[in-house]
Design an enzyme around this catalytic site. Structure first.
Site, PDB file in Angstrom:
ATOM      1  N   GLY A   9       0.871  -1.183   0.094  1.00 55.92           N
ATOM      2  CA  GLY A   9      -0.262  -0.331   0.155  1.00 55.92           C
ATOM      3  C   GLY A   9       1.029   1.414  -0.082  1.00 55.92           C
ATOM      4  N   GLY A  12      -0.961   4.401  -1.108  1.00 55.04           N
ATOM      5  CA  GLY A  12      -2.297   4.988  -0.467  1.00 55.04           C
ATOM      6  C   GLY A  12      -1.549   6.997   0.773  1.00 55.04           C
ATOM      7  CD  GLN A  13      -5.247   9.994   4.217  1.00 49.30           C
ATOM      8  OE1 GLN A  13      -5.371   8.839   4.673  1.00 49.30           O
ATOM      9  NE2 GLN A  13      -5.700  11.054   4.583  1.00 49.30           N
ATOM     10  NE  ARG A  37      -6.555  -3.546  -9.388  1.00 48.87           N
ATOM     11  CZ  ARG A  37      -7.497  -3.122  -8.556  1.00 48.87           C
ATOM     12  NH1 ARG A  37      -8.631  -2.777  -9.671  1.00 48.87           N
ATOM     13  NH2 ARG A  37      -7.965  -3.314  -7.977  1.00 48.87           N
ATOM     14  CE1 TYR A 140     -10.369  -0.220   6.898  1.00 48.10           C
ATOM     15  CE2 TYR A 140     -11.036   0.768   8.434  1.00 48.10           C
ATOM     16  CZ  TYR A 140     -10.177   1.100   7.543  1.00 48.10           C
ATOM     17  OH  TYR A 140      -8.815   1.458   8.314  1.00 48.10           O
TER      18      TYR A 140
HETATM   19  N1  SER Z   1     -10.073   7.148   7.601  1.00 49.14           N
HETATM   20  C1  SER Z   1     -10.683   5.463   7.744  1.00 49.14           C
HETATM   21  C2  SER Z   1     -11.438   5.663   6.835  1.00 49.14           C
HETATM   22  O1  SER Z   1     -12.894   6.415   7.485  1.00 49.14           O
HETATM   23  C3  SER Z   1     -10.743   5.117   9.214  1.00 49.14           C
HETATM   24  O2  SER Z   1      -9.942   4.351   9.328  1.00 49.14           O
HETATM   25  O3  SER Z   1     -12.049   3.858   6.489  1.00 49.14           O
END
Ligand code: SER
Length: 314
Positions: A9, A12-13, A37, A140
């Site tokens: 990752g 990613g952020q 990707r 999640y």
């Molecule tokens: N920033 C994340 C989200 O909003 C939290 O882990 O999914």
């Protein structure tokens, strides 16, 4: 021994700011970015491509580069997870399992990203303790609780040194988040500068734990640097800096952009935001490895606006 680091990752952020820090620390040639990707054209460093769910492929990368440490960040976030729950389980849980097994087999030191999403409506809402009820209602959150318990189990059963932080909403001017519930706290800054108005997808009084990215990266390196005997939490550490409502953030931005207008049109992400804590208690991180945040709402807002103005005018 030279550390050889693998980051999943990496674009990613979190990854896009952690990778340059790791490159500074360990040397560019010793940090391998595992892209999937989307690979930024301007990336400078060692790049591999692959799928974190494919153990054979990942083992190939670990052997080829003689990896000693892994920062496993690859994950679907909360909002996108609700749209693709099966994929979220597969990437977030099976991807982690790949690395936990490889961690044991190749004696790796590991970091894995957890989240405030492990909490749910039955957790205490204010100053949520480190050890409390974890009954998340998003896929999640379910994957993050599962992951935390797996990390703790692999530590206890196999002695794997895998450390983790429950990140709050992360705010940065460098990289935009992709598909999270806390994304509004970043979007609002872009819209304030570019359009002078913003329609927020959660209500004005929505309050969540947050952190400026520079603090998050520092915290990540701090927990990894701590002597193993100082680590007392092997699931994942509560990790926070500040909590604010969207309205409070709006007011802070208005100190710099007085005409800024914010409208509120809550969507399905409101339910997720409501299921997460207003604030969390991270005293364990502060006691065990000296965590101390540097950015409050005022300082973060100043730095965000100043740097975004520069970035957006380039
Ligand atoms: N920033 C994340 C989200 O909003 C939290 O882990 O999914």
């Amino acid at each position: 021994m030279t550390e050889k680091i693998l980051v999943t990752g990496p674009f990613g952020q979190i990854g896009s700011e952690l990778v340059p820090e790791l490159q500074k620390r360990y040397g560019k040639e010793n940090v391998v970015a595992l892209g999937h990707r989307h690979i930024p054209e301007n990336f400078q460093g060692v790049l591999e491509k692959g799928d974190v769910r494919n153990k054979e492929e990942m083992e190939g990368v670990i052997k080829k580069h003689e990896i000693t440490q892994v920062y496993h960040l690859a994950s679907l976030l909360s909002a996108v997870g609700e749209k693709k729950p099966h994929l979220a389980w597969d990437v977030n849980v099976n991807g982690l399992k790949t690395f936990l097994d490889l961690g044991v087999e190749h004696d790796l030191k590991m970091f894995w990203a957890s989240s405030i999403a492990v909490f749910g409506p039955t957790s205490p809402l204010e100053n949520t303790p480190q050890h409390t009820i974890l009954e998340p209602v998003t896929i999640y959150g379910v994957t993050k609780v599962t992951g935390e318990l797996m990390c703790q189990y692999y530590h206890k059963k196999y002695g794997l040194d895998v450390r983790s932080l429950r990140y709050p909403g992360l705010i940065s001017y460098k990289e935009e988040p992709g598909g999270g519930t806390t994304d509004y706290a970043v979007e609002i800054f872009y819209k304030a500068i570019e359009e002078g108005e913003y329609t927020c997808f959660v209500k004005a009084d929505t309050k969540l734990p947050m952190m400026f990215m520079e603090d998050a990266i520092r915290g990540t390196l701090m927990v990894m640097d701590a002597p193993e005997e100082d680590i007392t939490v092997w699931t994942s550490y509560n990790h926070t800096a500040l909590s604010f409502t969207v309205e409070e953030l709006e007011e802070e931005i208005k100190k710099h952009i007085p005409d800024f207008k914010v409208g509120y049109e809550p969507d399905e992400r409101q339910e997720t935001a409501d299921s997460w804590p207003d604030s969390i208690d991270d005293s364990k991180a502060r006691e065990d490895w000296g965590w101390d945040h540097r950015y409050d709402l005022k300082k973060m807002t100043e730095v965000m606006l100043e740097n975004l103005r520069k970035k957006l005018s380039e």
